[in-house]
Scaffold this motif. Structure first.
Motif, PDB file in Angstrom:
ATOM      1  N   THR A  98       1.272  -0.901  -0.106  1.00 23.39           N
ATOM      2  CA  THR A  98       0.277   0.272  -0.153  1.00 23.39           C
ATOM      3  C   THR A  98       0.640   1.356  -0.172  1.00 23.39           C
ATOM      4  O   THR A  98       2.219   1.204   0.916  1.00 23.39           O
ATOM      5  N   GLU A 114      -0.625   8.542   9.076  1.00 23.11           N
ATOM      6  CA  GLU A 114      -0.832   7.886   9.914  1.00 23.11           C
ATOM      7  C   GLU A 114      -1.558   7.669  11.465  1.00 23.11           C
ATOM      8  O   GLU A 114      -1.198   7.219  12.150  1.00 23.11           O
ATOM      9  N   TYR A 117      -3.426   5.026  10.247  1.00 20.78           N
ATOM     10  CA  TYR A 117      -3.188   3.658   9.825  1.00 20.78           C
ATOM     11  C   TYR A 117      -1.860   3.512  11.154  1.00 20.78           C
ATOM     12  O   TYR A 117      -1.471   2.083  10.726  1.00 20.78           O
ATOM     13  N   SER A 125       0.957  -2.217  13.651  1.00 18.60           N
ATOM     14  CA  SER A 125       0.571  -0.838  13.521  1.00 18.60           C
ATOM     15  C   SER A 125      -0.431  -1.354  11.721  1.00 18.60           C
ATOM     16  O   SER A 125       1.322  -2.777  11.101  1.00 18.60           O
ATOM     17  N   TYR A 126      -0.940  -1.457  11.423  1.00 20.84           N
ATOM     18  CA  TYR A 126      -1.195  -1.666   9.305  1.00 20.84           C
ATOM     19  C   TYR A 126      -0.080  -1.172   9.020  1.00 20.84           C
ATOM     20  O   TYR A 126       0.485  -2.259   8.309  1.00 20.84           O
ATOM     21  N   PHE A 127       0.664   0.462   9.038  1.00 18.54           N
ATOM     22  CA  PHE A 127       1.239   0.791   8.245  1.00 18.54           C
ATOM     23  C   PHE A 127       2.801   0.237   8.441  1.00 18.54           C
ATOM     24  O   PHE A 127       4.013  -0.511   7.876  1.00 18.54           O
ATOM     25  N   GLU A 130       2.790  -3.700   6.467  1.00 18.77           N
ATOM     26  CA  GLU A 130       2.954  -3.544   5.378  1.00 18.77           C
ATOM     27  C   GLU A 130       3.995  -3.749   5.326  1.00 18.77           C
ATOM     28  O   GLU A 130       5.049  -4.400   4.060  1.00 18.77           O
TER      29      GLU A 130
END
Length: 204
Positions: A98, A114, A117, A125-127, A130
């Motif tokens: 992403t 941020e 995410y 965290s999501y970020f 990833e």
């Protein structure tokens, strides 16, 4: 005819790509819930990416793997895909992440992104998850292209695309899922592009 394995084949982007690739490649669709497929094409495998032996069996004999897995746990899934691909002897991987994992969005967008995410420095965290997944792919022995789509829309248009490199500030606009699928389909058919690279794609 090129043999292509699609992981997470029930996702919206994956299904758009499957429709484009159906008569151009030999497709194998790997997913947990085959009932999600609106128009199954090729060979369908009901499977779990964390079942190593099952994943190796699905990968064996394939020319290219397109991963539409997500959203979490991406780091764990990346490791599973790397280990299985290396054992199966498949070299070429297209991995969808992403935009934002390198803090590559315009400066006035980073804080807002941020806040939703999480920080890329926080692997929970999501970020952050990833980013760890992308870094694992990047550091593997595979010939990989990491694709980081901009914010996704449901437009049915196939839009002109802007490609930004790993170290570029993202310069385009939100992009339709159909456009992302078209870009990926073209890359699968012409996979000598963007090898060992991480690219952001956006609509012009």
């Amino acid at each position: 005819m090129k043999k292509v394995l699609i992981l997470g084949a029930g996702g919206q982007i994956a299904q758009f790509a499957e429709a484009e690739l159906a008569d151009k490649t030999d497709l194998t669709l790997f997913l947990r819930h085959p009932e999600a497929l609106k128009a199954p094409v090729g060979h369908v495998i009901t499977g779990d990416v964390f079942d190593h032996d099952q994943l190796v069996a699905a990968m064996t004999g394939q020319d290219i793997i397109y991963s539409n897995l997500g959203p979490q746990p991406m780091a764990k899934m990346a490791q599973a895909v790397i280990e299985a691909a290396e054992q199966a002897g498949v070299q070429r991987l297209i991995w969808v992440a992403t935009v934002g994992i390198y803090r590559e969005e315009p400066a006035d967008h980073i804080a807002d992104a941020e806040a939703v995410y999480g920080s890329t420095d926080d692997p929970t965290s999501y970020f952050g998850d990833e980013r760890v997944g992308a870094d694992l792919i990047d550091g593997s022995s595979l010939t990989a292209t990491i694709i980081r789509p901009n914010t996704l829309t449901n437009s049915n248009d196939i839009e002109p695309v802007i490609v930004d490199g790993r170290h570029d500030t993202v310069s385009g606009q939100p992009i339709s899922r159909r456009t992302v699928a078209h870009f990926i389909s073209d890359l699968i058919l012409n996979d000598d592009q963007y090898q060992n690279d991480s690219i952001a794609i956006s609509a012009q």
